[in-house]
Motif scaffolding. Structure first.
Motif, PDB file in Angstrom:
ATOM      1  N   ILE A  47     -41.756 -40.049 -12.460  1.00 40.83           N
ATOM      2  CA  ILE A  47     -41.583 -38.631 -12.784  1.00 40.83           C
ATOM      3  C   ILE A  47     -41.681 -38.489 -14.295  1.00 40.83           C
ATOM      4  O   ILE A  47     -41.119 -39.301 -15.047  1.00 40.83           O
ATOM      5  CB  ILE A  47     -40.241 -38.086 -12.233  1.00 40.83           C
ATOM      6  CG1 ILE A  47     -40.269 -36.554 -12.151  1.00 40.83           C
ATOM      7  CG2 ILE A  47     -39.055 -38.604 -13.006  1.00 40.83           C
ATOM      8  CD1 ILE A  47     -41.223 -35.991 -11.124  1.00 40.83           C
ATOM      9  N   GLY A  48     -42.406 -37.476 -14.741  1.00 40.17           N
ATOM     10  CA  GLY A  48     -42.817 -37.422 -16.133  1.00 40.17           C
ATOM     11  C   GLY A  48     -41.709 -37.304 -17.157  1.00 40.17           C
ATOM     12  O   GLY A  48     -41.856 -37.782 -18.281  1.00 40.17           O
ATOM     13  N   TYR A  49     -40.578 -36.676 -16.796  1.00 41.89           N
ATOM     14  CA  TYR A  49     -39.541 -36.486 -17.811  1.00 41.89           C
ATOM     15  C   TYR A  49     -38.930 -37.805 -18.276  1.00 41.89           C
ATOM     16  O   TYR A  49     -38.310 -37.868 -19.336  1.00 41.89           O
ATOM     17  CB  TYR A  49     -38.463 -35.514 -17.347  1.00 41.89           C
ATOM     18  CG  TYR A  49     -37.739 -35.842 -16.057  1.00 41.89           C
ATOM     19  CD1 TYR A  49     -36.821 -36.887 -15.978  1.00 41.89           C
ATOM     20  CD2 TYR A  49     -37.937 -35.067 -14.920  1.00 41.89           C
ATOM     21  CE1 TYR A  49     -36.142 -37.171 -14.799  1.00 41.89           C
ATOM     22  CE2 TYR A  49     -37.258 -35.338 -13.731  1.00 41.89           C
ATOM     23  CZ  TYR A  49     -36.366 -36.381 -13.675  1.00 41.89           C
ATOM     24  OH  TYR A  49     -35.694 -36.656 -12.514  1.00 41.89           O
ATOM     25  N   LEU A  50     -39.117 -38.884 -17.519  1.00 39.57           N
ATOM     26  CA  LEU A  50     -38.609 -40.183 -17.950  1.00 39.57           C
ATOM     27  C   LEU A  50     -39.382 -40.748 -19.135  1.00 39.57           C
ATOM     28  O   LEU A  50     -38.844 -41.533 -19.914  1.00 39.57           O
ATOM     29  CB  LEU A  50     -38.656 -41.185 -16.800  1.00 39.57           C
ATOM     30  CG  LEU A  50     -37.744 -40.932 -15.608  1.00 39.57           C
ATOM     31  CD1 LEU A  50     -37.966 -42.001 -14.549  1.00 39.57           C
ATOM     32  CD2 LEU A  50     -36.274 -40.907 -16.044  1.00 39.57           C
ATOM     33  N   VAL A  66     -39.220 -58.429 -16.521  1.00 42.26           N
ATOM     34  CA  VAL A  66     -39.241 -57.280 -17.430  1.00 42.26           C
ATOM     35  C   VAL A  66     -40.513 -57.342 -18.272  1.00 42.26           C
ATOM     36  O   VAL A  66     -40.786 -58.356 -18.926  1.00 42.26           O
ATOM     37  CB  VAL A  66     -38.007 -57.274 -18.352  1.00 42.26           C
ATOM     38  CG1 VAL A  66     -38.051 -56.069 -19.294  1.00 42.26           C
ATOM     39  CG2 VAL A  66     -36.722 -57.261 -17.523  1.00 42.26           C
ATOM     40  N   VAL A  67     -41.292 -56.260 -18.267  1.00 45.63           N
ATOM     41  CA  VAL A  67     -42.514 -56.197 -19.068  1.00 45.63           C
ATOM     42  C   VAL A  67     -42.571 -54.848 -19.770  1.00 45.63           C
ATOM     43  O   VAL A  67     -42.037 -53.857 -19.275  1.00 45.63           O
ATOM     44  CB  VAL A  67     -43.783 -56.408 -18.208  1.00 45.63           C
ATOM     45  CG1 VAL A  67     -43.740 -57.734 -17.474  1.00 45.63           C
ATOM     46  CG2 VAL A  67     -43.979 -55.258 -17.236  1.00 45.63           C
ATOM     47  N   PRO A  68     -43.214 -54.801 -20.937  1.00 45.29           N
ATOM     48  CA  PRO A  68     -43.391 -53.504 -21.605  1.00 45.29           C
ATOM     49  C   PRO A  68     -44.412 -52.660 -20.862  1.00 45.29           C
ATOM     50  O   PRO A  68     -45.266 -53.179 -20.130  1.00 45.29           O
ATOM     51  CB  PRO A  68     -43.890 -53.896 -22.999  1.00 45.29           C
ATOM     52  CG  PRO A  68     -44.563 -55.219 -22.802  1.00 45.29           C
ATOM     53  CD  PRO A  68     -43.797 -55.914 -21.711  1.00 45.29           C
ATOM     54  N   GLY A  69     -44.324 -51.357 -21.059  1.00 43.06           N
ATOM     55  CA  GLY A  69     -45.286 -50.446 -20.460  1.00 43.06           C
ATOM     56  C   GLY A  69     -45.780 -49.440 -21.484  1.00 43.06           C
ATOM     57  O   GLY A  69     -45.138 -49.201 -22.514  1.00 43.06           O
ATOM     58  N   HIS A  70     -46.920 -48.855 -21.188  1.00 34.44           N
ATOM     59  CA  HIS A  70     -47.489 -47.806 -22.034  1.00 34.44           C
ATOM     60  C   HIS A  70     -47.430 -46.485 -21.273  1.00 34.44           C
ATOM     61  O   HIS A  70     -47.887 -46.398 -20.132  1.00 34.44           O
ATOM     62  CB  HIS A  70     -48.937 -48.132 -22.399  1.00 34.44           C
ATOM     63  CG  HIS A  70     -49.658 -47.006 -23.080  1.00 34.44           C
ATOM     64  ND1 HIS A  70     -49.208 -46.428 -24.238  1.00 34.44           N
ATOM     65  CD2 HIS A  70     -50.798 -46.330 -22.742  1.00 34.44           C
ATOM     66  CE1 HIS A  70     -50.035 -45.469 -24.607  1.00 34.44           C
ATOM     67  NE2 HIS A  70     -51.008 -45.381 -23.717  1.00 34.44           N
ATOM     68  N   ALA A  71     -46.835 -45.457 -21.895  1.00 34.13           N
ATOM     69  CA  ALA A  71     -46.779 -44.129 -21.275  1.00 34.13           C
ATOM     70  C   ALA A  71     -48.176 -43.526 -21.310  1.00 34.13           C
ATOM     71  O   ALA A  71     -48.584 -42.901 -22.287  1.00 34.13           O
ATOM     72  CB  ALA A  71     -45.777 -43.254 -22.018  1.00 34.13           C
ATOM     73  N   LEU A  72     -48.884 -43.714 -20.228  1.00 32.28           N
ATOM     74  CA  LEU A  72     -50.311 -43.386 -20.185  1.00 32.28           C
ATOM     75  C   LEU A  72     -50.555 -41.888 -20.120  1.00 32.28           C
ATOM     76  O   LEU A  72     -51.451 -41.360 -20.783  1.00 32.28           O
ATOM     77  CB  LEU A  72     -50.931 -44.077 -18.967  1.00 32.28           C
ATOM     78  CG  LEU A  72     -52.450 -44.112 -18.866  1.00 32.28           C
ATOM     79  CD1 LEU A  72     -53.035 -44.915 -20.016  1.00 32.28           C
ATOM     80  CD2 LEU A  72     -52.856 -44.732 -17.521  1.00 32.28           C
ATOM     81  N   ALA A  73     -49.769 -41.180 -19.320  1.00 29.07           N
ATOM     82  CA  ALA A  73     -50.011 -39.749 -19.142  1.00 29.07           C
ATOM     83  C   ALA A  73     -48.787 -39.073 -18.555  1.00 29.07           C
ATOM     84  O   ALA A  73     -48.011 -39.685 -17.826  1.00 29.07           O
ATOM     85  CB  ALA A  73     -51.222 -39.521 -18.219  1.00 29.07           C
ATOM     86  N   TYR A  74     -48.653 -37.782 -18.889  1.00 24.90           N
ATOM     87  CA  TYR A  74     -47.631 -36.936 -18.289  1.00 24.90           C
ATOM     88  C   TYR A  74     -48.286 -35.594 -17.995  1.00 24.90           C
ATOM     89  O   TYR A  74     -48.776 -34.922 -18.904  1.00 24.90           O
ATOM     90  CB  TYR A  74     -46.444 -36.763 -19.239  1.00 24.90           C
ATOM     91  CG  TYR A  74     -45.467 -35.669 -18.844  1.00 24.90           C
ATOM     92  CD1 TYR A  74     -45.171 -35.408 -17.506  1.00 24.90           C
ATOM     93  CD2 TYR A  74     -44.835 -34.897 -19.804  1.00 24.90           C
ATOM     94  CE1 TYR A  74     -44.275 -34.409 -17.142  1.00 24.90           C
ATOM     95  CE2 TYR A  74     -43.929 -33.899 -19.453  1.00 24.90           C
ATOM     96  CZ  TYR A  74     -43.665 -33.656 -18.125  1.00 24.90           C
ATOM     97  OH  TYR A  74     -42.783 -32.665 -17.773  1.00 24.90           O
ATOM     98  N   ASP A  75     -48.313 -35.219 -16.734  1.00 24.17           N
ATOM     99  CA  ASP A  75     -48.916 -33.948 -16.344  1.00 24.17           C
ATOM    100  C   ASP A  75     -47.843 -32.876 -16.246  1.00 24.17           C
ATOM    101  O   ASP A  75     -46.961 -32.944 -15.393  1.00 24.17           O
ATOM    102  CB  ASP A  75     -49.651 -34.091 -15.002  1.00 24.17           C
ATOM    103  CG  ASP A  75     -50.247 -32.776 -14.543  1.00 24.17           C
ATOM    104  OD1 ASP A  75     -50.902 -32.110 -15.366  1.00 24.17           O
ATOM    105  OD2 ASP A  75     -50.047 -32.398 -13.369  1.00 24.17           O
ATOM    106  N   GLN A  76     -47.937 -31.873 -17.122  1.00 23.01           N
ATOM    107  CA  GLN A  76     -46.923 -30.823 -17.170  1.00 23.01           C
ATOM    108  C   GLN A  76     -46.877 -30.014 -15.878  1.00 23.01           C
ATOM    109  O   GLN A  76     -45.806 -29.539 -15.466  1.00 23.01           O
ATOM    110  CB  GLN A  76     -47.229 -29.867 -18.334  1.00 23.01           C
ATOM    111  CG  GLN A  76     -47.414 -30.537 -19.680  1.00 23.01           C
ATOM    112  CD  GLN A  76     -46.103 -30.857 -20.351  1.00 23.01           C
ATOM    113  OE1 GLN A  76     -45.050 -30.501 -19.856  1.00 23.01           O
ATOM    114  NE2 GLN A  76     -46.159 -31.536 -21.477  1.00 23.01           N
ATOM    115  N   GLU A  77     -48.014 -29.830 -15.234  1.00 28.40           N
ATOM    116  CA  GLU A  77     -48.081 -28.927 -14.085  1.00 28.40           C
ATOM    117  C   GLU A  77     -47.429 -29.525 -12.841  1.00 28.40           C
ATOM    118  O   GLU A  77     -46.670 -28.855 -12.152  1.00 28.40           O
ATOM    119  CB  GLU A  77     -49.527 -28.533 -13.807  1.00 28.40           C
ATOM    120  CG  GLU A  77     -50.142 -27.722 -14.949  1.00 28.40           C
ATOM    121  CD  GLU A  77     -51.527 -27.207 -14.628  1.00 28.40           C
ATOM    122  OE1 GLU A  77     -51.934 -27.264 -13.443  1.00 28.40           O
ATOM    123  OE2 GLU A  77     -52.222 -26.753 -15.557  1.00 28.40           O
ATOM    124  N   THR A  78     -47.736 -30.785 -12.537  1.00 28.89           N
ATOM    125  CA  THR A  78     -47.146 -31.407 -11.355  1.00 28.89           C
ATOM    126  C   THR A  78     -45.807 -32.063 -11.654  1.00 28.89           C
ATOM    127  O   THR A  78     -44.929 -32.131 -10.793  1.00 28.89           O
ATOM    128  CB  THR A  78     -48.082 -32.481 -10.782  1.00 28.89           C
ATOM    129  OG1 THR A  78     -48.268 -33.510 -11.768  1.00 28.89           O
ATOM    130  CG2 THR A  78     -49.440 -31.887 -10.411  1.00 28.89           C
TER     131      THR A  78
END
Length: 301
Positions: A47-50, A66-78
């Motif tokens: 969920i995008g707010y995280l 445990v691995v790092p991640g990249h915040a690839l995308a957040y869709d405001q509409e969905t």
């Protein structure tokens, strides 16, 4: 359904957000929830707010890796968010189901990334208008509620992903109150997934945004709060204002307010808004904006 198999695809999501981020006050600078692996290369749906404005994202698999991640995308509409694991998670991908075929009364499981789950039933499929300028034509609601719902995976009896947990709410029926979860249906992801992967956002222009937190009361839209520095704040909107008209269109509830706002023109358009303040009518000139322009962009770790 084998719940142990489902947990192999689940991850815990932990993010850190800069203190000066636009969403830091409302959502905090330390956020924790869940995500589910939807591709074997470590693509995680959450969920995008995280992950909004996250400068660090960490993913923890069910076996403790445990691995790092990249915040690839957040869709405001969905409301969907995508994280790309930057290390080998070794998690199998869950298959996407068809939320349109799910019916009220169907049994489901809502599973998180910390090894917890609830067996529930779909209690409603209906429109949902959120106070943060958010609207789903048909959200899924389940009961009983999961205590750790953010980013949790809604799983059908055949083990497929039906949606992602977004909220915990209270349903009142016949004087009884029941906790429920609101789920974003997975079918909303399919049309936008390629855009999110290739561009980090959907291809059509962003919706107009005001930065107004509103609630519906007896069919009226009442301002609960206004984000500092937002278009709504610059226009002079205040807590307690009743928004009654945009342009020449009267407002009939929260969902109608959003639809008229989004139909007012592209982000950046100026339009008149009629409000009631302390029982007196007033008109404001409001210039909308692109919500994304207020947010810090993801960066590689």
């Amino acid at each position: 359904m084998n719940i142990d198999t489902i947990f192999q695809s689940m991850v815990a999501v932990r993010s850190s957000i800069p203190e000066d981020a636009f969403t830091a006050t409302a959502l905090g600078i330390r956020r924790e929830g869940s995500g589910v692996v939807i591709r074997t290369n470590g693509l995680v749906l959450t969920i995008g707010y995280l992950i909004t404005e996250a400068e660090e994202v960490w993913l923890t698999s069910s076996d403790g890796k445990v691995v790092p991640g990249h915040a690839l995308a957040y869709d405001q509409e969905t409301g969907f968010g995508l994280v790309q694991a930057l290390g080998q998670l070794g998690c199998p991908a869950v298959d996407l189901g068809n939320a349109d075929e799910a019916k009220v009364g169907d049994p489901v499981v809502l599973a998180d990334g910390m090894g917890q789950y609830v067996e529930a039933n779909i209690v409603a499929k209906q429109q949902f208008a959120g106070y943060w300028e958010y609207l789903l034509d048909e959200a899924i609601f389940i009961s009983p509620a999961h205590p750790s719902w953010g980013g949790a995976a809604l799983i059908s009896p055949d083990g497929k992903l039906l949606g992602i947990g977004s909220l915990r709410m209270e349903l009142s029926q016949g004087g009884a109150r029941t906790d429920i979860n609101m789920i974003v249906p997975i079918n909303l992801l399919r049309p936008i997934l390629d855009d999110l992967l290739n561009r980090g956002q959907i291809s059509h222009p962003p919706r107009p945004w005001l930065g107004v937190f509103s609630a519906e009361s007896n069919g009226q839209v009442v301002v609960m709060n206004v984000a500092e520095g937002s278009p709504g704040a610059l226009a002079g909107l205040r807590q307690g204002d009743v928004i009654s008209e945009i342009g020449d269109g009267q407002i009939a509830g929260l969902a109608d307010f959003y639809r008229k706002l989004w139909g007012s023109g592209p982000a950046g358009t100026e339009f008149p808004m009629r409000i009631l303040r302390n029982g007196r009518e007033a008109w404001l000139r409001v210039k909308s904006a692109d919500r994304g322009s207020y947010l810090k962009k993801p960066r590689m770790q």
